[in-house]
Design an enzyme around this catalytic site. Structure first.
Site, mmCIF file in Angstrom:
data_model
loop_
_atom_site.group_PDB
_atom_site.id
_atom_site.type_symbol
_atom_site.label_atom_id
_atom_site.label_comp_id
_atom_site.label_asym_id
_atom_site.label_seq_id
_atom_site.Cartn_x
_atom_site.Cartn_y
_atom_site.Cartn_z
ATOM 1 N N ASP A 64 30.074 7.275 -43.398
ATOM 2 C CA ASP A 64 31.366 6.745 -43.764
ATOM 3 C C ASP A 64 31.189 6.060 -45.119
ATOM 4 O O ASP A 64 30.060 5.867 -45.559
ATOM 5 C CB ASP A 64 31.764 5.738 -42.677
ATOM 6 C CG ASP A 64 33.055 5.062 -42.987
ATOM 7 O OD1 ASP A 64 33.954 5.737 -43.478
ATOM 8 O OD2 ASP A 64 33.159 3.859 -42.733
ATOM 9 N N ASP A 69 31.028 2.213 -39.660
ATOM 10 C CA ASP A 69 31.193 0.816 -39.260
ATOM 11 C C ASP A 69 32.503 0.563 -38.547
ATOM 12 O O ASP A 69 32.656 -0.457 -37.899
ATOM 13 C CB ASP A 69 31.112 -0.089 -40.483
ATOM 14 C CG ASP A 69 32.343 0.058 -41.354
ATOM 15 O OD1 ASP A 69 32.777 1.213 -41.538
ATOM 16 O OD2 ASP A 69 32.863 -0.949 -41.828
ATOM 17 N N ASP A 105 35.116 5.720 -37.019
ATOM 18 C CA ASP A 105 33.864 6.463 -37.035
ATOM 19 C C ASP A 105 33.308 6.681 -35.631
ATOM 20 O O ASP A 105 32.299 7.355 -35.471
ATOM 21 C CB ASP A 105 32.816 5.699 -37.850
ATOM 22 C CG ASP A 105 33.297 5.403 -39.242
ATOM 23 O OD1 ASP A 105 33.867 6.317 -39.849
ATOM 24 O OD2 ASP A 105 33.141 4.258 -39.692
#
Lengths: 1096, 348
Positions: A381, A753, A757
């Site tokens: 990410d 995080d 995700d």
């Protein structure tokens, strides 16, 4: 499917829907034993051992006491069963606590205290401040006259800030006492796990009749496990209960992950099993032939003339039992122990503790550490993972004037401060939009300082910046905002909020200035969605240029705009807006259409640029991991230009001329197809030259088309290209990409995080969560949670690599020692009339597997082939782990050959030195066992790379332990081994035999190892040599693996590589976008929304 | 998604700093030996120069053992037919006929001076004392404990008489007790063989009870081997004890007795053999062995030979390594051998 909830109807709902009993238990007391045993026996290994153990009960065929298998088997089962039982008991206690909590509800119009588990659908539940919500409720009333209440949703999505919830407009103003008697019906969807949506309607019955259907949204709900905060009381009607709540539906036990190493071990075990069967069949036939040809002549064994019907089976079955030790029963226990220690090493590592927050790394999944060493793809990410997710307002451009360009920080720009204090109209308007157009909640602490609670870091940055420029958002009281500008208070009433969606890429508020009564619409959003909405005549070129300039610096940009509204226009619009908001079908699209009607003819005020800095050590980490042969994919919800900038600044792509970025875009299938083909062609050419570093960039829309219609070429591209940047992707697309790579048989690691995700983290072979500012949701779903992205290199290169190496040795060694003793048994059967006699006694066999050979090798979990520093300097060495060089059929064959050789050595030497008058069964057996123990000690010693005190203790102490145990057994008069070991140890020839066995067994191994080590060294060997001899690698002066200065020289983190971008077809379309995010809750995106809501 | 409370517990726990210790950080001091040419060559040379002397001394000890071996099974039952099948059936008929006199006289010449104690062994070849049916067919408890005479588990098919009385000692091993006897004489003077103390001390004191007596032994129709004396406790009938220490190999020697006088060179020893034991059914061999011992035990050239061979091979390996090292020296740990240093383009 729909569900109809009748408010306050005690009789109806009880039977249809489940009660509020929560159950996370896997077992009950009654079914524990059968269910648990069933689960354990569904594993092939366990079935095998059970079969062996049962066969051993038949004394006709068992070579040894059945205890030698039953003992370890029962032990292993007991350990894993009690672990399961303990976990389940703890779950039960937690459930019980939650179920028996006392809750106020309304029954027959009276408030009663009942246990949480007795709540039924339709009951009205009363909560006080700081109460936990027992089930999913629809709010009916709160203490707040405006109908608001605050909830903390940390347990649900990990976000620690407060969220506002409001009662439906239908219930507004209903008296507290009347709430007891309220009746009505709620039409809501069947239980589902979407914690962002609740598309329902409500109709109240007389006397509350309103003849109207009220729309309900997730904003009107209190979900299970949330906490009521800052609100004296609230009440609501239960709509989902028990395990059917949103939380309950979300809960699910993740599939246990199997590492590549485990899969390989299983495969090898299968091969060993086949080999075993072959051996058994061959020996069984040989045994029966010998019996008929020779055995019947051996009068002293008195073979009966006529045997029972199963006579032919007896000898093969005996050999099956003799050979059963070929599959080591200890391997699972050893591996489990080793794996939990790997996980502990990760937890303990002080170098992976975030120095700022003190958060340490945690291995939630203990079983997959080896996979870390075999990672081939990392999907990451961006925001919060690569960047700090700390948004800071840096620059702005207000009506054509640039602020902050000289100092790099607009907040210290004297011109801007000056303009703000003197009251320049443009600047004030700009600041007003910054302060008002958001969903931030100001919280005043007791000392009087104001802090802001925001869902979006961008909004917080804007509000904080406006406060520093003297436009302070002081208080939010329902719809009323108190603003303080230059010590003069202002009040605004927020009439409507036109929410952010990833399609609209903008958000607006309609406000009324309380003093003048004037209506405004204030808006902020991505340039591409704001700039086209200007009134005809405004020059937008300067703003477009500003956006361009800021985006090239890697800043996130927002355009701010406003328009005055007429009262009539607003009134007409607001009714349409209400109607759109109450549709059940396709609500989001309808609302967006209506919003569009108001968001027009804007006057652009300016552009705000927000910086999100890269985390410390990110470029170095990515560089090292890329050197280690790991391919990086960046999956972000952010826009393409920002993503490319970040990718460049953190070494995702080498700068020109080495690096090349290819963009796949297009809105229609044809365009995407053409674009994809072009990129694929270029990639193929450049890959074959292998000088170039090619990355492709794809956005969510093109990705969806590519995945749907052009999966094959896209897969080929994915395999060819080492780097990819996917922007504007949804959580489900992230998961799809992981799936795509997994289908190509790559080991994937996903790191992120935020809630968006989670799906990718769960999908990947290894999920790593960063315990960051977006809450713990990702960290909780992940197998590993770390504090900072830069710890990833240590996690992979140090922990993953060591774990893989250690498991590779441990597992192959387990097979080696089992083969060793099994081959000796097989050889012995040839000199015992192929009758299936066991040379070794029960004690020796059991202790050999469980104790003598398991203890020394367990300490190989402390082995380090290379120092951590060497690995960091030469990350390429990870390739040996990725390609599985240390554990594969050919290395396994090596161990197999070694065990065969050692078995021959032990057997031949033993039977020749203990021939004739010395050939007493017990003595020969002990000599052979001693030979095996001595050999295995030296094998472990030869294969150990670093000897700590523990290894010395384990290897040599184990030898001492072997003699101690055998002396003890030899001193028990009733044991079959009475005096044997004492007799042996007194004989010089025993010790001479031992030395001979060790020398004969180890010399060829040592010679071969030396030859390979010196003349065909592996890369690990080379590094070992140079590390320990202080060779040229270490003497070149690079002490720190991440030599920062050299990196900075090559790739300045913030510079822009214009030629690189201008080459790509859509480089000019670089734009800043909306940076507002309303809910970072995991998006269960409906099919039509292709873009993630979380936008960073 | 999992929202377990365990996770929140662990997250709060995880914010506490882990305690530092060299073990938890995997930084224990460790010695990391590598296979340098010097180390490896020294090892091989050391093995070579220690093994050859050990082998030589072992061989010479083995040489000093004087051993007389006489295979008598075929000689004692002469068969003059060229057809092996006829020979086979004739010999079996002979050995199974209880009425014939099975005395057989052999003469042996002492090749070298034999110092006492001299051990007399009988050797059986192709006799599978380690056969599974055989080796399991015993019951230690019955042999040890007089009150456990009825315990005949595992002893099938020699567990009890057809009427159900237990056989003591039960089992195939005891039942097939070796029963050839040897009487030695030198110059027509009887050479006494001491049969006391031929069994293991521990067998006499612990494995076999001092008040366990043979019962119903060899009373079934099928007679195996030797008989036992009913009124002497089992632990004093040492032939049984020796026999019941089963051999691991099909060719084995068992102690028959000791000669406690020296035998001179070229002395002629006359052996009178009672050739009772049937090895003819399975074509086994019977040998009489008279041997002295040294520190290595009886004659055994194997260990000495292998020691010399291993030592020699180690020296040879060391020599080859040194030669190769001198001809083609290769520096250890040269980074230019690293594949990514060789060809930087292939690895990014």
């Amino acid at each position: 499917m729909k569900r109809y909830v009748y408010i306050n109807d005690d009789n109806l709902a009880k039977d249809i829907y489940c009660d509020n009993r929560i159950s996370n238990r896997k077992y009950t007391i009654l079914n524990f034993l059968p269910k648990n045993l069933w689960e354990q026996f569904s594993r092939f290994m366990n079935q095998y051992f059970l079969l062996i153990a049962c066969l051993q009960l038949w004394s006709l065929i068992t070579p040894v006491n059945p205890a030698s298998t039953w003992g370890p088997l029962i032990l292993i089962f007991a350990v894993s069963s009690s672990k399961e039982a303990w976990d389940d008991y703890n779950r039960y206690l937690l459930d019980k606590k939650a179920n028996e909590k006392e809750i106020w509800i309304v029954r027959q119009g009276i408030r009663k205290l009942i246990q949480a588990q007795d709540i039924c659908i339709g009951n009205i539940v009363w909560l006080r401040e700081n109460d936990e919500v027992p089930c999913d409720l629809l709010l009916l009333g709160t203490a707040d006259p405006q109908g608001f209440c605050y909830v903390e949703t940390a347990a649900l999505d990990g976000e620690t800030d407060l969220k506002t919830r409001s009662i439906p407009s239908a219930c507004m103003g209903i008296d507290v006492d009347l709430l007891h008697k309220i009746k009505g019906v709620i039409e809501c969807p069947s239980p589902n796990k979407d914690i962002r949506r609740f598309d329902a309607n409500m109709r109240l019955f007389p006397p509350f009749l309103d003849n109207d259907i009220f729309p309900l949204t997730i904003k009107n709900t209190l979900l299970q496990s949330c906490y009521l905060r800052n609100t004296e009381w609230a009440c609501g009607v239960a709509v989902y209960t028990g395990n059917q709540t949103k939380l309950g539906m979300c809960r699910g036990i993740a599939e246990p992950k199997l590492t590549a190493v485990d899969a390989m071990i299983d495969k090898l075990t299968g091969a060993v099993f086949v080999f075993q069967i072959v051996v058994v069949i061959v020996l069984g036939i040989a045994g029966n032939v010998f019996k008929d040809k020779q055995g019947r002549k051996l009068w002293y064994v008195q073979y009966p003339k006529e045997g029972p019907w199963y006579e032919l089976l007896v000898i093969p079955l005996r050999f099956e039992l003799l050979c059963s030790i070929m599959i080591p029963i200890s391997i699972k226990v050893s591996l489990d122990l080793a794996k939990s220690l790997y996980a502990k090493f990760i937890d303990w590592d002080v170098e992976m503790v975030d120095p700022e927050t003190g958060i340490r790394s945690n291995a939630a999944n203990q079983a997959i550490s080896e996979d870390l060493g075999q990672v081939e793809y990392i999907l990451t990410d961006k925001t919060g993972t690569l960047t700090e997710n700390k948004m800071i307002f840096k620059r702005c451009c207000i009506s054509g004037r640039f602020y902050g360009n000289e100092s790099g920080d607009a907040l210290t720009d004297a011109q801007l401060l000056n303009a703000a204090s003197t009251g320049s109209a443009d600047v004030i308007l700009f600041l007003k939009v910054m302060a008002i157009c958001n969903t931030v909640i100001p919280v005043r602490s007791k000392s009087g300082t104001i802090s802001y609670k925001a869902l979006s870091q961008d909004e917080e940055a804007l509000v904080c910046a406006s406060a520093r420029l003297r436009m302070v958002l002081e208080n939010k009281n329902g719809n009323i905002l108190d603003i303080n500008f230059n010590a003069s208070p202002m009040q605004y009433e927020v009439l409507d909020t036109l929410e952010f969606t990833s399609d609209r890429k903008r958000m607006s508020v309609v406000v009324r200035e309380c003093q003048s009564g004037e209506l405004f619409i204030l808006s902020k959003g991505a340039d591409e969605t704001i700039l086209p909405l200007t009134y005809s005549g405004q020059q937008v070129r300067t703003f477009a240029e500003a956006v361009e300039q800021y985006a090239q610096m890697g800043l996130r940009t927002l355009c701010l705009a406003w328009r005055k509204l007429e009262e009539d226009e607003y009134q007409e619009w607001t009714s349409m807006f209400k109607e759109a908001n109450s549709t059940l079908v396709d609500r989001e699209r309808r609302v967006a259409e209506v919003c569009q009607r108001l968001e027009r003819d804007f006057e652009i005020l300016g552009v705000a640029a927000i910086e999100d800095r890269l985390q410390e050590g990110v470029p170095e980490t990515i560089e090292i991991l890329r050197k280690a042969g790991i391919n990086f994919w960046m999956l972000t919800g952010d826009k393409m230009s920002t993503a490319i900038q970040i990718a460049l600044s953190c070494n995702f792509v080498s700068p020109e001329p080495k690096g090349q970025i290819l963009i796949i875009d297009g809105k229609t299938e044809d365009e995407v197809c053409r674009s994809l083909d072009r990129v694929l062609l270029t990639t193929r050419i450049t890959e074959s030259e292998s000088k170039q570093d090619v990355a492709f960039v794809v956005d969510g829309w093109a990705l969806e088309i590519a995945l749907k219609h052009y999966r094959k070429p896209f897969t080929e591209l994915a395999i060819l290209s080492r780097t990819a940047i996917c922007c504007r992707v949804t959580p489900s697309q992230k998961a799809q990409l992981v799936e795509l790579l997994k289908l190509c048989d790559y080991r994937t690691l996903a790191i992120g995080d935020g809630g968006n995700d989670v799906r990718m983290i769960q999908q990947a072979d290894i999920g790593v969560g960063i315990s960051g500012r977006e809450g713990l949701q990702a960290a909780r779903a992940a197998d590993y949670s770390i504090g900072k992205f830069r710890f990833l290199k240590r996690l992979i290169l140090v922990h993953g690599r060591y774990s893989y190496n250690r498991t590779a040795f441990l597992s192959q060694y387990s097979f080696y020692k089992s083969f060793l003793i099994c081959f000796i048994q097989i050889f012995f059967s040839f000199i015992s009339g192929v009758s299936g006699t066991s040379l070794f006694n029960t004690v020796s066999l059991m202790a050999y597997n469980v104790f003598y050979t398991s203890v020394p090798v367990l300490f190989s979990v402390l082995d380090k082939d290379l120092s951590e520093r060497t690995v960091m300097q030469h990350p390429q060495i990870l390739f040996d782990c990725q390609s599985g060089r240390l554990l594969n059929p050919s290395t396994f064959a090596g161990w197999f050959g070694r065990s065969l050789f050692h078995a021959i050595v032990v057997f031949v030497i033993t039977i020749h030195s203990y021939a004739f008058e010395k050939s007493v069964m017990e003595e020969v057996a002990m000599v052979a066992v001693s030979g095996c123990i001595w050999l295995q000690a030296f094998v472990v010693a030869l294969e150990t790379n670093s000897f700590t005190i523990f290894q010395h203790l384990a290897i040599w102490g184990n030898l001492v332990g072997f003699y101690a145990i055998n002396w003890i057994v030899s001193s028990i008069p009733t044991s079959g081994m009475y005096t044997i070991m004492f007799r042996l140890c007194e004989q010089p020839s025993y010790w001479i035999t031992m030395i001979l066995i060790v020398a004969t067994g180890m010399c060829p191994v040592l010679a071969l190892k030396y030859l390979r080590y010196t003349y065909r060294p592996s890369r690990i060997n080379l590094l070992q040599q140079s590390e320990r001899l202080g060779g040229p690698i270490l003497s070149s002066g690079i002490i720190e693996p991440k030599s920062r200065s050299s990196l900075d020289k090559d790739i300045p983190t913030d510079s822009v590589y214009e030629p690189l971008l201008s080459e790509s077809p859509s480089a000019t379309r670089r734009s800043a976008g909306p940076t507002q995010r309303l809910d970072s809750v995991q998006s269960q995106s409906p099919p039509h929304s292709t873009h993630t809501r979380k936008d960073n | 998604m999992s929202f377990s409370d365990g996770a929140s517990k662990s997250s709060s726990k995880s914010s506490t700093k882990p305690t530092y210790s060299r073990f938890t950080q995997q930084e224990l001091p460790a010695c990391k030996p590598i296979l340098t040419p010097a180390l490896v060559m020294t090892t091989f040379i050391m093995i070579g120069i220690t093994f050859i002397p050990i082998g030589l001394s072992h061989l010479s000890a083995s040489e000093n053992v004087v051993e007389l071996v006489d295979q008598y099974d075929e000689v004692c039952i002469p068969a003059d037919s060229p057809d092996p099948d006829v020979v086979y059936s004739k010999r079996i008929g002979y050995i199974q006929d209880e009425s014939t006199d099975k005395t057989c006289i052999r003469t042996l010449i002492v090749p070298k001076k034999m110092k006492q104690p001299i051990f007399v062994y009988y050797q059986l070849d192709q006799f599978y004392q380690n056969h599974r049916r055989y080796v399991k067919s015993q019951n230690d408890e019955q042999y040890r404990d007089p009150s456990a005479s009825a315990k005949t588990t595992n002893c099938e098919p020699e567990a009890q008489l057809s009427e159900g009385q237990p056989i003591v000692p039960c089992g195939l091993i005891a039942w097939s007790l070796f029963n050839d006897t040897y009487t030695l004489s030198r110059n027509d003077v009887a050479l006494p063989i001491n049969k006391k103390g031929i069994a293991w001390e521990s067998d006499r004191t612990h494995k076999f009870g001092s008040n366990v007596y043979a019962k119903n032994f060899q009373n079934r129709s099928l007679i195996g081997g030797g008989k036992l004396i009913d009124n002497i406790p089992l632990n004093q009938q040492e032939d049984l004890l020796v026999w019941m220490r089963t051999a691991a190999l099909p060719n084995f020697r068992k102690l028959y007795g000791r000669i406690e006088t020296d035998l001179e060179v070229n002395e002629i020893i006359k052996v009178v053999i009672q050739n009772n034991y049937n090895t003819y059914s399975f074509n086994g061999k019977k040998k009489l062995v008279i041997s002295t011992t040294t520190w290595i035990g009886g004659k055994n050239d194997f260990l000495g030979m292998v020691y010399i061979i291993v030592g020699g091979v180690c020296l040879l390996i060391a020599l080859v390594f040194i030669t190769v090292y001198l001809i083609k020296p290769r520096p250890l740990g040269d980074p230019s051998y690293l594949s990514w240093n060789k060809n930087p383009a292939s690895v990014q």
